[in-house]
Design a protein around this motif. Structure first.
Motif, short mmCIF file in Angstrom:
data_model
loop_
_atom_site.label_atom_id
_atom_site.label_comp_id
_atom_site.label_asym_id
_atom_site.label_seq_id
_atom_site.Cartn_x
_atom_site.Cartn_y
_atom_site.Cartn_z
N ASP A 1 0.85 -1.19 0.00
CA ASP A 1 0.00 0.00 0.00
C ASP A 1 0.89 1.25 0.00
N PRO A 2 0.75 2.14 -0.97
CA PRO A 2 1.65 3.30 -1.06
C PRO A 2 1.58 4.24 0.13
N ARG A 3 0.54 4.11 0.96
CA ARG A 3 0.46 4.97 2.15
C ARG A 3 1.43 4.56 3.23
N PHE A 4 2.00 3.34 3.11
CA PHE A 4 2.92 2.83 4.11
C PHE A 4 4.19 2.32 3.42
N PRO A 5 5.34 2.38 4.09
CA PRO A 5 6.52 1.71 3.53
C PRO A 5 6.24 0.22 3.35
N PRO A 6 6.63 -0.39 2.22
CA PRO A 6 6.33 -1.80 1.99
C PRO A 6 7.02 -2.70 3.02
N CYS A 7 6.22 -3.59 3.63
CA CYS A 7 6.74 -4.49 4.67
C CYS A 7 5.86 -5.73 4.77
N ALA A 8 6.48 -6.82 5.21
CA ALA A 8 5.78 -8.02 5.66
C ALA A 8 6.64 -8.61 6.77
N ILE A 9 6.38 -8.17 8.00
CA ILE A 9 7.27 -8.47 9.13
C ILE A 9 6.45 -8.86 10.35
N ALA A 10 7.02 -9.75 11.17
CA ALA A 10 6.31 -10.28 12.34
C ALA A 10 6.70 -9.57 13.63
N LYS A 11 7.18 -8.33 13.54
CA LYS A 11 7.64 -7.62 14.74
C LYS A 11 6.51 -7.41 15.76
N SER A 12 5.28 -7.36 15.32
CA SER A 12 4.17 -7.15 16.25
C SER A 12 3.28 -8.38 16.32
N GLY A 13 3.85 -9.53 16.08
CA GLY A 13 3.07 -10.77 16.16
C GLY A 13 3.96 -11.91 16.60
N GLY A 14 4.17 -12.89 15.75
CA GLY A 14 5.01 -14.01 16.11
C GLY A 14 4.88 -15.13 15.11
N VAL A 15 5.81 -16.09 15.18
CA VAL A 15 5.78 -17.28 14.35
C VAL A 15 5.73 -18.49 15.27
N TRP A 16 4.71 -19.33 15.08
CA TRP A 16 4.50 -20.52 15.91
C TRP A 16 4.11 -21.70 15.02
N PHE A 17 4.33 -22.91 15.53
CA PHE A 17 3.72 -24.09 14.93
C PHE A 17 2.48 -24.39 15.76
N ASP A 18 1.32 -24.26 15.13
CA ASP A 18 0.05 -24.46 15.81
C ASP A 18 -0.31 -25.95 15.74
N ASP A 19 -0.16 -26.65 16.87
CA ASP A 19 -0.35 -28.10 16.87
C ASP A 19 -1.80 -28.50 16.63
N ARG A 20 -2.74 -27.63 16.92
CA ARG A 20 -4.15 -27.98 16.68
C ARG A 20 -4.47 -28.03 15.19
N GLN B 1 -1.86 -28.16 12.82
CA GLN B 1 -0.70 -28.73 12.14
C GLN B 1 -0.18 -27.82 11.03
N LEU B 2 -0.05 -26.54 11.40
CA LEU B 2 0.44 -25.53 10.47
C LEU B 2 1.40 -24.59 11.18
N PHE B 3 2.41 -24.12 10.46
CA PHE B 3 3.16 -22.96 10.92
C PHE B 3 2.28 -21.74 10.69
N LYS B 4 2.27 -20.83 11.66
CA LYS B 4 1.47 -19.62 11.54
C LYS B 4 2.32 -18.40 11.88
N MET B 5 2.12 -17.35 11.09
CA MET B 5 2.83 -16.10 11.29
C MET B 5 1.82 -14.97 11.40
N TRP B 6 1.76 -14.35 12.56
CA TRP B 6 0.98 -13.13 12.73
C TRP B 6 1.92 -11.96 12.46
N TYR B 7 1.58 -11.12 11.49
CA TYR B 7 2.57 -10.17 11.01
C TYR B 7 1.92 -8.85 10.60
N MET B 8 2.78 -7.89 10.28
CA MET B 8 2.38 -6.54 9.90
C MET B 8 2.50 -6.37 8.38
#
Length: 516
Positions: free
Chosen positions: A75-94, A96-103
């Motif tokens: 989105d040109p209103r924001f600097p281009p990013c796809a980063i998990a600084k405000s989320g996290g990366v986990w393996f969700d055992d329920r 059976q997926l890796f999940k990334m909550w990200y910005m």
């Protein structure tokens, strides 16, 4: 004021003392899990001729593994990013997926990505903002915080917890100390607002400490001498941990005299932590500069790098190695030119490796704006992966042929001894030393069948005996090795070597946060 940890004097730039390393008990009651060599708590220096060796992970050759591509991420209103600084990366055992909550986009939106292998990521179409993978309405703009999978949630209690601090408003007047938003979710997609935290500066995060069964808020606050510093607040429950005031949070950590600045004196930019095996692992994100106006005038990210620490109580952190654990690559054109950051989860267990997810920024010298929030300094943020041997943060390495390591006296559960080691063609043998300071009959070096090879999970056997009935006596283990590295050892009743320890952000084959 919180009673634990005790307040630290943030005017003092000396390394913080770790109390449990100053008063080690005569008999150590071992926590379940693999026993790591990230400090000298377990071994006796006067009976040890091996030395600690600290290791760094190898960065994945296919980095970055997630970069800005979608309309929200570019989105040109924001600097281009796809980063998990405000989320996290986990393996969700329920699931059976890796999940990334990200910005998506710097200070843009909160989103979810999923992966079956931890390397190739998909952006699912969700119903929060139809046609996108966003998990919060677009009027909510993430800046910092954490997403935690709560393995202790039972019944109707939501399993997913989120701390989300929005950006500082454009000043003047400058407002940089205010409350974060608190959310919970039953599926990690649909989030319910649960209130606000106490006041914090940006880049504040949280973690769960299962050793003390406390939720911990890692609060950033400006200090007159230390500049960016951390304050501590804990609670038995997520929402309780976030209810603090300026008076109730505890002065905690700062960069110290062993943190070498490169553009100006080092500062502690952020701190994240996770429980792994019998300990907790921490990442000190150290800021080396330069100052914000310099970066904004050139469209260059500041230099922050990740440094490893460890703790046996989740409050006091030991930092013997001051080499960057995950460094930036300060080269023009690099995707990880600066702002190397950790996120909640920190590492997953994948086979014989730990996979460490981090974010970094490439910057954009062509994006020079007066508004810091849209400046090229924060452009082209992406996600990287680094890999290290399981338990491979540190090892004990023989100084010469015939080197030995003797542990302190320990009580433990389990009748089988396992090791993570590479012996470089030599033979690793172990003796169990009894209360009379002599090898227990049947458990001597002469009785040990030994181990030769390279394995992250090798059982140590003796000819006719195991560790049965020794759990409550308190024994020492005496290791002998000519060459190689001893990364960890542990006792268990499981013949496959499952340790019962904590599994950080999880991984394929692990459930409920434990190796069981």
């Amino acid at each position: 004021m919180n009673s634990f940890p005790h307040p630290n004097d943030l005017n003092n730039n000396q390394p913080i003392q770790v109390p449990y390393l100053k008063q080690i008990p005569d008999i150590i009651e071992l926590q379940p899990g693999r026993q790591l060599f990230l400090d000298d708590y377990l071994w006796e220096a006067h009976r040890t001729s091996m030395s600690p060796c600290y290791h760094q992970p190898a960065k994945f050759s296919g980095n970055p593994i997630l970069w800005p591509e979608t309309a929200e991420e570019t989105d040109p209103r924001f600097p281009p990013c796809a980063i998990a600084k405000s989320g996290g990366v986990w393996f969700d055992d329920r699931y059976q997926l890796f999940k990334m909550w990200y910005m998506t986009g710097y200070l843009g939106y909160a989103a979810l990505a999923i992966s079956r292998d931890g390397i190739h990521w998909e952006r699912p179409s969700l119903d929060i903002v139809p046609g996108t993978n966003l998990i919060l309405p677009q009027e909510v703009h993430p800046d910092s915080g954490s997403v935690i999978i709560d393995h202790n949630a039972t019944g109707d209690e939501p399993r997913y917890k989120m701390l989300m601090r929005e950006p500082n408003p454009v000043g003047p007047p400058w407002i940089d100390n205010f409350e974060a938003l608190l959310y919970t979710s039953k599926d990690g997609v649909h989030w319910d607002f649960r209130g606000k935290s106490g006041p914090m500066d940006d880049r504040s995060t949280m973690y769960y400490n299962p050793i003390r069964q406390k939720w911990v808020q890692s609060i950033r606050k400006w200090h007159p001498l230390a500049c960016r510093a951390r304050y501590y607040h804990e609670g038995d429950h997520f929402l309780e941990s976030a209810r603090w005031t300026e008076e109730s949070m505890t002065p905690w950590m700062r960069a110290d005299c062993l943190d070498h600045g490169k553009y100006f004196p080092a500062q502690l930019y952020n701190f994240d932590a996770i429980a792994y095996e019998s300990m907790m692992i921490g990442f000190h994100q150290i800021l080396h500069g330069p100052n914000n106006p310099h970066g904004e005038s050139r469209g260059e990210p500041k230099l922050t790098e990740l440094y490893l620490s460890s703790s046996r109580d989740g409050c006091h952190w030991y930092r013997p190695d001051r080499q960057p654990f995950i460094p930036a690559r300060r080269e023009y054109g690099s995707w990880e030119f600066g702002y190397v950051e950790s996120s909640a989860g920190m590492c997953c267990i994948v086979g014989d490796e730990l996979w460490l997810y981090y974010s970094a920024y490439g910057g954009d010298p062509n994006r020079i704006t007066e508004d810091w929030r849209t400046n090229g300094m924060y452009s082209n943020g992406a996600m990287g992966l680094a890999k290290i041997r399981r338990d491979g943060f540190a090892s004990m390495r023989p100084n010469y042929p015939g080197s030995e390591l003797q542990t302190r006296r320990m009580r433990f559960k389990g009748r089988h001894l396992f090791v993570n080691a590479t012996t470089v063609g030599s033979r690793l043998s172990v003796a169990a030393i009894g209360t009379d300071e002599k090898p227990i009959p049947g458990l001597s070096h002469e009785d040990c069948l030994g181990f030769v090879g390279n394995s992250t999970c090798a059982q140590i056997r003796w000819k006719n005996k195991d560790l049965y009935s020794l759990e409550e006596e308190g024994v020492r283990f005496h290791f002998k090795l000519d060459r190689g590295d001893l990364f960890s050892f542990w006792m268990t009743d499981n013949l496959e070597g499952k340790s019962g320890g904590f599994t950080a952000a999880g991984g394929p084959g692990y459930t409920n946060g434990r190796d069981t």
